[in-house]
Design an enzyme around this catalytic site. Structure first.
Site, PDB file in Angstrom:
ATOM      1  N   SER A 124      48.430  37.403  35.577  1.00 14.01           N
ATOM      2  CA  SER A 124      49.262  37.751  36.727  1.00 14.01           C
ATOM      3  C   SER A 124      49.996  36.494  37.149  1.00 14.01           C
ATOM      4  O   SER A 124      49.613  35.377  36.779  1.00 14.01           O
ATOM      5  CB  SER A 124      48.375  38.257  37.875  1.00 14.01           C
ATOM      6  OG  SER A 124      49.074  38.280  39.106  1.00 14.01           O
ATOM      7  N   TYR A 137      40.661  37.900  43.247  1.00  9.23           N
ATOM      8  CA  TYR A 137      41.674  38.192  42.232  1.00  9.23           C
ATOM      9  C   TYR A 137      42.298  36.904  41.709  1.00  9.23           C
ATOM     10  O   TYR A 137      42.424  36.703  40.491  1.00  9.23           O
ATOM     11  CB  TYR A 137      42.745  39.104  42.836  1.00  9.23           C
ATOM     12  CG  TYR A 137      43.732  39.662  41.844  1.00  9.23           C
ATOM     13  CD1 TYR A 137      43.451  40.852  41.173  1.00  9.23           C
ATOM     14  CD2 TYR A 137      44.940  39.031  41.584  1.00  9.23           C
ATOM     15  CE1 TYR A 137      44.361  41.396  40.267  1.00  9.23           C
ATOM     16  CE2 TYR A 137      45.847  39.553  40.672  1.00  9.23           C
ATOM     17  CZ  TYR A 137      45.559  40.738  40.024  1.00  9.23           C
ATOM     18  OH  TYR A 137      46.452  41.268  39.122  1.00  9.23           O
TER      19      TYR A 137
END
Length: 242
Positions: A124, A137
């Site tokens: 990401s 995350y």
């Protein structure tokens, strides 16, 4: 690519589904893995396996004789660090860092034996940049970046490459779910969250489509990929250009 076999995790929707279908379109035999049976049933031309990737010991039941591994499965949790549930933090790390490690570990022997393999980790922009309220995350994706580079260095002599793909916000159920969470956290409407939070740091003001990510994944598995390894490829609309 017709001789290759791929394992794609988190394949029932979003990026994983797009990757599974795109690789299958190139003739790859795809094993699509997810906890969502209904989503898997909607895929065409792939083998499906229902599995809980957070159950680390059960990962041994997944196929290890694959040439391509796409680590994509992930979830999100939005909360300030001091309010972040510890058990949820552990779950995200387990699902998005420990599970990829285990899958890489058990598929590398086959790849090494074949003298060819491709590990693609769906990271990401948060593997390269941090955002508030996403401690688990961001930590998991930063860890995945490091793991991917180690695999690249170790696998090079065996014809195995390892890379990360780093999209900004993609039009997936994970991002859609974030809109409500972020709206509650920031005291905004969901449309305001999209414009003022999710898309604020990017130059290209739109969500990325899953098919765009899948195209890049396919390149990293294709005939021109032999020397592409240990890298992180951003599809972030200019986020990291700042």
């Amino acid at each position: 690519m017709e001789t290759r076999r791929a394992l794609v995790t988190g394949a029932a929707s979003g990026i994983g589904a797009a990757c599974a279908q795109r690789l299958a379109a190139d003739g790859v035999h795809v094993v699509a893995v997810d906890l969502d049976q209904v989503g898997l049933d909607a895929l065409e031309g792939v083998e499906t396996v229902v599995a809980d990737l957070s159950d680390l010991e059960s990962l041994q039941q997944l196929p290890a004789d694959v040439d391509i591994l796409v680590n994509n499965a992930g979830v999100q949790q939005v909360a300030p660090v001091e309010q972040f549930p510890p058990e949820r933090f552990s779950y995200l790390i387990r699902l998005m860092l420990e599970a990829p490690f285990r899958l890489i570990r058990q598929t590398l022997p086959h790849m090494y034996g074949a003298g060819w393999g491709r590990v693609v980790n769906i990271s990401s922009v948060h593997g390269l940049r941090a955002s508030p309220f996403k401690a688990a995350y961001v930590a998991a994706k930063h860890g995945l970046e490091g793991l991917s580079k180690v695999v690249a260095l170790e696998g090079a002599a065996h014809g195995v490459t390892s890379n990360c793909v780093n999209p900004a916000y993609v039009r997936t159920p994970l991002v859609t779910a974030q809109l409500a969470d972020q709206a509650a956290t920031h005291g905004l409407s969901e449309s305001e969250v999209l414009d003022k939070v999710l898309l604020e740091p990017v130059a290209v003001k739109r969500l990325i489509e899953p098919a765009e990510v899948a195209e890049l994944v396919t390149v990293l598995c294709g005939p021109a990929s032999a020397s592409i390894t240990g890298s992180s490829f951003v599809l972030d609309g200019g986020w990291t250009a700042h």
